[in-house]
Each structure stands twice: as structure tokens, then as C-alpha cells.
Design a protein around this motif. Structure first.
Motif, short mmCIF file in Angstrom:
data_model
loop_
_atom_site.label_atom_id
_atom_site.label_comp_id
_atom_site.label_asym_id
_atom_site.label_seq_id
_atom_site.Cartn_x
_atom_site.Cartn_y
_atom_site.Cartn_z
N GLN A 1 -5.71 61.07 -12.90
CA GLN A 1 -5.19 60.45 -14.39
C GLN A 1 -5.99 61.10 -15.37
O GLN A 1 -5.55 61.34 -16.41
N ALA A 2 -7.11 61.46 -15.15
CA ALA A 2 -8.29 61.85 -16.27
C ALA A 2 -7.91 63.30 -16.63
O ALA A 2 -7.68 63.60 -17.99
N VAL A 3 -7.30 63.96 -15.82
CA VAL A 3 -6.94 65.44 -15.96
C VAL A 3 -5.49 65.33 -16.81
O VAL A 3 -5.33 66.11 -17.75
N ARG A 4 -4.35 64.35 -16.41
CA ARG A 4 -3.34 64.23 -17.27
C ARG A 4 -3.77 63.83 -18.60
O ARG A 4 -3.02 64.27 -19.55
N GLU A 5 -4.68 62.94 -18.85
CA GLU A 5 -5.02 62.32 -20.33
C GLU A 5 -5.46 63.59 -20.92
O GLU A 5 -5.27 63.68 -22.24
N THR A 6 -6.49 64.20 -20.38
CA THR A 6 -7.14 65.19 -21.12
C THR A 6 -6.04 66.45 -21.63
O THR A 6 -5.95 66.74 -22.94
N LEU A 7 -4.99 66.62 -20.81
CA LEU A 7 -4.09 67.75 -20.98
C LEU A 7 -3.04 67.22 -21.99
O LEU A 7 -2.34 67.91 -22.71
N THR A 8 -2.76 65.83 -21.86
CA THR A 8 -1.88 65.16 -22.81
C THR A 8 -2.72 65.24 -24.23
O THR A 8 -2.05 65.72 -25.33
N GLU A 9 -3.82 64.96 -24.20
CA GLU A 9 -4.62 65.11 -25.47
C GLU A 9 -4.70 66.56 -26.07
O GLU A 9 -4.59 66.78 -27.19
N PHE A 10 -4.77 67.53 -25.38
CA PHE A 10 -4.65 68.79 -25.50
C PHE A 10 -3.50 69.17 -26.45
O PHE A 10 -3.39 69.97 -27.43
N GLN A 11 -2.33 68.57 -25.59
CA GLN A 11 -0.99 68.88 -26.13
C GLN A 11 -0.82 68.52 -27.56
O GLN A 11 -0.03 68.83 -28.38
N VAL A 12 -1.37 67.52 -27.97
CA VAL A 12 -1.36 66.96 -29.41
C VAL A 12 -1.76 67.90 -30.25
O VAL A 12 -1.38 68.17 -31.34
N TYR A 13 -2.78 68.66 -30.05
CA TYR A 13 -3.45 69.71 -30.88
C TYR A 13 -3.08 71.26 -30.74
O TYR A 13 -2.68 71.99 -31.70
N GLY A 14 -2.51 71.34 -29.51
CA GLY A 14 -1.94 72.66 -29.04
C GLY A 14 -0.40 72.72 -29.37
O GLY A 14 0.18 73.80 -29.64
N GLY A 15 0.31 71.52 -29.61
CA GLY A 15 1.63 71.57 -29.94
C GLY A 15 2.43 72.37 -28.91
O GLY A 15 2.15 72.18 -27.55
N SER A 16 3.61 73.00 -29.47
CA SER A 16 4.50 73.69 -28.41
C SER A 16 3.90 74.83 -27.71
O SER A 16 4.32 75.21 -26.77
N ASN A 17 2.71 75.46 -28.13
CA ASN A 17 1.95 76.35 -27.51
C ASN A 17 1.33 76.19 -26.20
O ASN A 17 0.37 76.89 -25.41
N LEU A 18 1.18 74.73 -25.80
CA LEU A 18 0.31 74.29 -24.73
C LEU A 18 1.47 73.44 -23.71
O LEU A 18 2.02 72.56 -24.20
N HIS A 19 1.38 73.83 -22.52
CA HIS A 19 2.28 73.35 -21.58
C HIS A 19 1.60 73.14 -20.20
O HIS A 19 0.62 73.70 -19.84
#
Length: 576
Positions: free
Chosen positions: A89-107
Motif C-alpha cells: 500500500q505504501a508503494v501504491r501511495e508513493t507512486l500515486t503521489e509521484f503521478q500528481v507531479y509527473g502527470g501523464s509522463n508517469l505510469h
């Protein structure tokens, strides 16, 4: 004549409808306005005490500047016990937060390695992951009083522009309890994932020079560490006697020199460091020549003359001519008898191979696993104006210090050590030095010339220096079958991997990374474990509360609503 209805009562219905309609329009308008403002002005609130969901400025800048798509494939998912799901869950939360700043360039995607429909398909997928370098981990935990073990792949693969980098998600100190290690892994998620993206991002690579010409470690002996550096930096071999200066480099590595540096070579080192160049020294104070071991298994450790002592002293440290012995140690293979016609070889504790498990809270060493040293000495500090000294590595409480010359008898490994002799606790064997270094040649002539050196050169800039009192720290054992080096830190006798490689990479990042991303390793999340005894005793009561309380609140809400409606319409009907 019949009485007529009062006029106010006739007007009550449209008035109440108008008020309800206005209230509905106001709520709807407020929601639309809030949605509009939220789209225009982005903000997030982190109400946790340790700000666990707040990205560092360095991570935000890295993700916001992504020019190409990044894909993160996570293999840490599946039917896990709750403690393991916390890491997932911590990995999911971290990557979700990454997606906020990386936008469409992070999947990112999660793949369950155990999801194959048949055992054969699952085994084939496991094999494919293993070939990619993703090794499984058998991690245990206690759930409901029972021991639970699960084979997991705690890895993620970051892919950018056709290049990939594997990221180990389960880190931390193996000497700690499983829940503590999981918490340490969670603390390091942001750095591990962000650093992988940084390494793969096209950018101007730093230039790292590895000094040669003084019998330093060869390319084979330091092969794994050189390969790890080459993934992030441009690495060169440098002969100080053949270059005019070192200005083309960003950092310099000195790894186990055995012959003296000339004054001219030392001057080039000094000028490089005082003018802002970064340096990593892995240096032995004593020579231990294992090739000269006598028939009785005895060798003698004698001092080196590297002509570097005055340089280190000027920078604020002294490399002492001694060896440290630690009861917390590695092993060496010894012949303990005969098995028929063949010698019987067993691993024996060897106190001259300290295992270091005591670190500072610095980002370089935070949450680091144990590291392995061989024939190391200790380091003292001396006064050096403007230099901040951080003791990164220290031996255990049960340490002994032997001054040079030190007789080394490998047969001593057969003997039970006397703990009363190990009273020199917590000897420092690694230091980080930071600040504006004063040149050793200030107010002196440049070697071989009459050119006077000023007290402070115009090119002087702050720098950072790492010194570890073990020349073998980045040496890898060589696989006799393939002739290739093992992964740095791998111990064949213990069949385990120590964290030498991780420490050196962290230190190099800290010395060279101007973005400050390495500081993310200092992130701390407080572990708040439940009382397991009370949890077992009160488990049924809490389960009933969690199930019954929402139903009771829902029933109470319904009863109050029905009562209010009856009261409201009863008073309205009484007016007629």
C-alpha cells in the motif's frame, strides 16, 4: 357564514418551496465554485505528524521536469498478510503521489507474480524475473499468533526511453525485527524510486576519476563497483603523474594504494579538493600481505608509507596505524580436521573482519544493512577550522585495538576470544568531511617550483570528502569459475550480501548530486505498533464494535429523520 383560511397559511407552501430551491441552488453553486477553484489552484494537505505523504522539493522538481514517459512496474502485490500489504500500500501511495507531479509522463502497474493459473506457468514467470535480476524473498511474520511465510518479489522496474533499472523495495537492516525492517523500507521508498528515475533521465553525467599508478585495486578487483558507478557517471582511470591537473573531473576515488604519492601528485589531490572537487578515499594504514603468510599461518601487519598522513591531518582526521578487532565479525575458512583423505574446511569467526552495524543518522547510512570490513584501522579527528566531521561507521561495543606492528595468526580463529580484552568500544572507521578545506600548501611553494601558494586561493570552494579506513571496502571476490567479480558485499561463506555497494553509491550521490535528492533518505516514519496482548484479548469486542457501531448509528439517524418528518408535517397539517 363559514370562516375563511388565514392568508399567511396559504402563502406558506410556495415560501417554503422557494427557500428549499434557493438552498439547493446555493449548495450546487458552491460545489461548482469549489471544483473550479480546485482545478485552477492545486494544493494537498498532509495532516500526518511526520509528513509521510509530502514529497521533497527535489523529488517534485525531478518529476515535474520529466520530458519522456516513465513506466514503473511493481511486482510486490498479491495475497499477502497485513504486514506485507502495508508495504504494498505504501508503494501504491508513493507512486500515486509521484503521478500528481509527473502527470501523464508517469505510469505504474502492479503485477502479481503468483497469479498464473498453473504451477508450471507460475514457475516459468518466476524464472523470467530471476533472470532479470529480481530475486525473491522469503519474508516471515506473525499473524494471529501463527508464523506466516510468503515468497515475494519486493522489486519494481523503472523503464525510461528503452532503458530499465531494477529497484529493491524491501531494504532496511536485517538485524532488526521484520516489522521494523518493513518500516525502514517504507521510509526509503521515495528515494529508491525517485533515484532510479534520476539515473535513467538523460542529463549531463558527472565525471568520476579512479586513481591508478600506486598499485591500487585493479579493474577486476573493483569490477562490480566500477560497473555500478558507470551506470550513473562517466568513469575514467587517472594517473596523477601524467595529468596537469584534475579540473576535468567532478570526483576522485583513491582505492587501496600501496606505494607512496609524490609531492607533486599530492599537490594535485590537494588543489582538486580545496577547489571544490569531491573525493572518496578507501585507504589502509597497515599492510597485510596474505601472500607472505608463513607455514604456521602467521603474517605481520606493518605501516604503509603513502605520504598522505599530513594531507588527512590538515583536513581534520588522522588514520591511525593499528588494526581493530570486533567480536561482531565475519568468517574465514579454516581446515579443522580430515574427512577421510580430504581436509575438512569450516568457516570460523575472524575478529579482524569487523561487521559494522552501527551508523550515524546521516542520509548516507540511514536504514543501512551491515557492511563488511577487512583489516581496518580506526580514525581520530583533529582540529580543522571550517570542517564538519561526521562519523559514519563505528565498530560494536566489543572492540579491541592493536597498534602496529600486528602479528596475524590465522590459527587464532580456532580459539575462543576473551571478551575482557575487547574494551575499546565504538571505534570510528569511516568519516565524512564537509566544508572549505584549507590547502596543505597554503603559504608554501608549489612542489618542484618557487611558486608561492596564497593562504586562500581565488578558486577555493567548499567540498566533501569520504574517508574509510579499509582499502578492501570496494574490493569484490573473484568467481574462480568465470573469472568475473562477485557483487560487492557478497560473502560466499555466509551466503549473504552486505551493504558495501549501497553505502558507496549513497556516498557518491551525496557528494555529487546537487539536487539534494539523497536527503530524502533522512525521511522518518514513526512505527506505532499495537499492543499484541491486548489485541488478542479484546479482538472479539473490537470486531463487534466495528460491525455494530455503524449499523447502530445508521438506525439512529433513520429514527431521528422519521421523527423530524412526522413532527414537521403534523404541524403543517394542523394549520388546515
Amino acid at each position: 357564514m363559514a370562516d375563511s383560511l388565514p392568508a399567511p397559511a396559504v402563502a406558506a407552501v410556495p415560501s417554503r418551496k422557494r427557500r428549499d430551491l434557493l438552498r439547493f441552488v446555493a449548495v450546487l453553486g458552491g460545489l461548482l465554485l469549489f471544483n473550479f477553484v480546485a482545478q485552477r489552484f492545486f494544493f494537498r494537505l498532509d495532516l500526518t505528524e511526520e509528513k509521510r505523504y509530502t514529497m521533497s522539493p527535489a523529488t517534485k522538481k525531478l518529476l515535474s521536469n520529466l520530458q519522456q514517459p516513465v513506466t514503473v512496474t511493481v511486482y510486490l502485490t498479491g495475497d499477502f498478510p497485513p504486514s506485507f500489504r502495508r508495504l504494498e500500500q505504501a508503494v501504491r501511495e508513493t507512486l500515486t503521489e509521484f503521478q500528481v507531479y509527473g502527470g501523464s509522463n508517469l505510469h505504474f502497474i502492479f503485477i502479481d507474480p503468483s497469479a498464473a493459473s498453473t504451477e508450471a506457468a507460475r514457475s516459468e514467470f518466476y524464472t523470467s524475473l530471476f533472470k532479470k535480476g529480481l530475486k525473491p524473498t522469503n519474508l516471515g511474520a506473525t499473524e494471529n499468533g501463527k508464523r506466516v511465510e510468503k515468497i515475494i518479489f519486493p522489486w519494481a522496474t523503472v523503464t525510461l526511453n528503452g532503458r530499465s533499472k531494477n529497484v529493491l523495495l524491501l531494504r532496511g537492516n536485517q538485524a532488526e525485527a521484520p516489522e521494523v525492517r518493513l518500516n525502514q523500507s517504507i521510509e526509503g521508498l521515495e528515494y529508491e524510486l525517485a533515484n532510479a528515475i534520476r539515473v535513467l533521465t538523460p542529463d549531463l553525467r558527472k565525471r568520476l576519476g579512479v586513481v591508478m599508478g600506486h598499485d591500487e585495486l585493479t579493474n577486476e578487483q573493483a569490477g562490480d563497483m566500477l560497473g555500478a558507478w558507470q551506470q550513473q557517471y562517466d568513469v575514467f582511470r587517472v594517473d596523477l603523474s601524467k595529468v596537469r591537473d584534475l579540473k576535468a573531473l567532478d570526483a576522485l576515488v583513491v582505492a587501496q594504494p600501496k606505494t607512496p604519492y609524490s609531492e607533486d601528485e599530492k599537490f594535485k589531490l590537494d588543489q582538486f579538493i580545496t577547489q571544490g572537487g569531491r573525493a572518496l578515499f578507501f585507504v589502509d594504514a597497515l599492510r597485510v600481505d596474505l601472500d607472505s603468510v608463513s607455514r604456521n599461518g602467521v603474517a605481520l601487519a606493518t605501516p604503509y608509507d603513502l605520504n598522505l598522513d599530513d594531507l588527512f591531518f590538515k583536513y581534520g582526521v588522522r588514520l591511525n596505524q593499528n588494526l581493530v578487532l570486533d567480536l561482531n565479525s565475519g568468517q574465514i575458512p579454516l581446515v579443522t580436521g580430515m574427512d577421510g583423505n580430504r581436509p575438512k574446511i569450516e568457516p570460523m569467526p575472524w575478529q579482524l573482519y569487523p561487521l559494522i552495524n552501527k551508523f550515524s543518522k546521516h542520509p548516507i547510512t540511514r536504514n543501512l544493512d551491515a557492511v563488511y570490513l577487512k583489516f581496518a584501522g580506526n580514525i581520530d579527528t583533529v582540529k580543522a577550522a571550517g570542517i564538519r566531521k561526521t562519523a559514519l561507521l563505528s565498530t560494536s561495543r566489543y572492540t579491541r585495538v592493536l597498534p602496529a606492528p600486528v602479528p596475524i595468526n590465522f590459527n587464532d580463529a580456532r580459539l575462543e576470544p576473551n571478551p575482557k580484552l575487547y574494551q575499546n568500544s565504538f571505534q570510528n572507521v569511516g568519516y565524512l568531511l564537509e566544508g572549505q578545506f584549507t590547502s596543505l600548501y597554503a603559504n608554501r611553494a608549489k612542489p618542484g617550483t618557487m611558486q608561492f601558494q596564497p593562504e586562500k586561493a581565488a578558486e577555493a570552494r567548499p567540498s566533501k570528502v569520504l574517508l574509510i579506513a579499509d582499502g578492501d571496502f570496494i574490493r569484490s571476490d573473484i568467481d574462480a569459475k568465470t573469472g568475473k567479480p562477485y557483487r560487492l558485499g557478497y560473502d560466499r561463506l555466509a551466503n549473504t550480501e552486505f551493504a558495501n555497494r549501497e553505502l558507496v553509491l549513497n556516498a557518491t550521490d551525496y557528494l555529487l548530486d546537487e539536487s539534494g535528492l539523497i536527503s530524502v533518505r533522512g525521511k522518518q516514519i514513526t512505527l506505532r505498533p499495537l499492543d499484541k496482548v491486548k489485541l488478542a484479548e479484546q479482538r472479539r469486542g473490537w470486531q463487534l464494535l466495528n460491525i455494530g457501531a455503524p449499523l447502530a448509528l445508521l438506525a439512529l439517524f433513520g429514527a431521528v429523520r422519521v421523527w423530524r418528518r412526522k413532527r414537521r408535517y403534523a404541524s403543517f397539517g394542523a394549520q388546515y
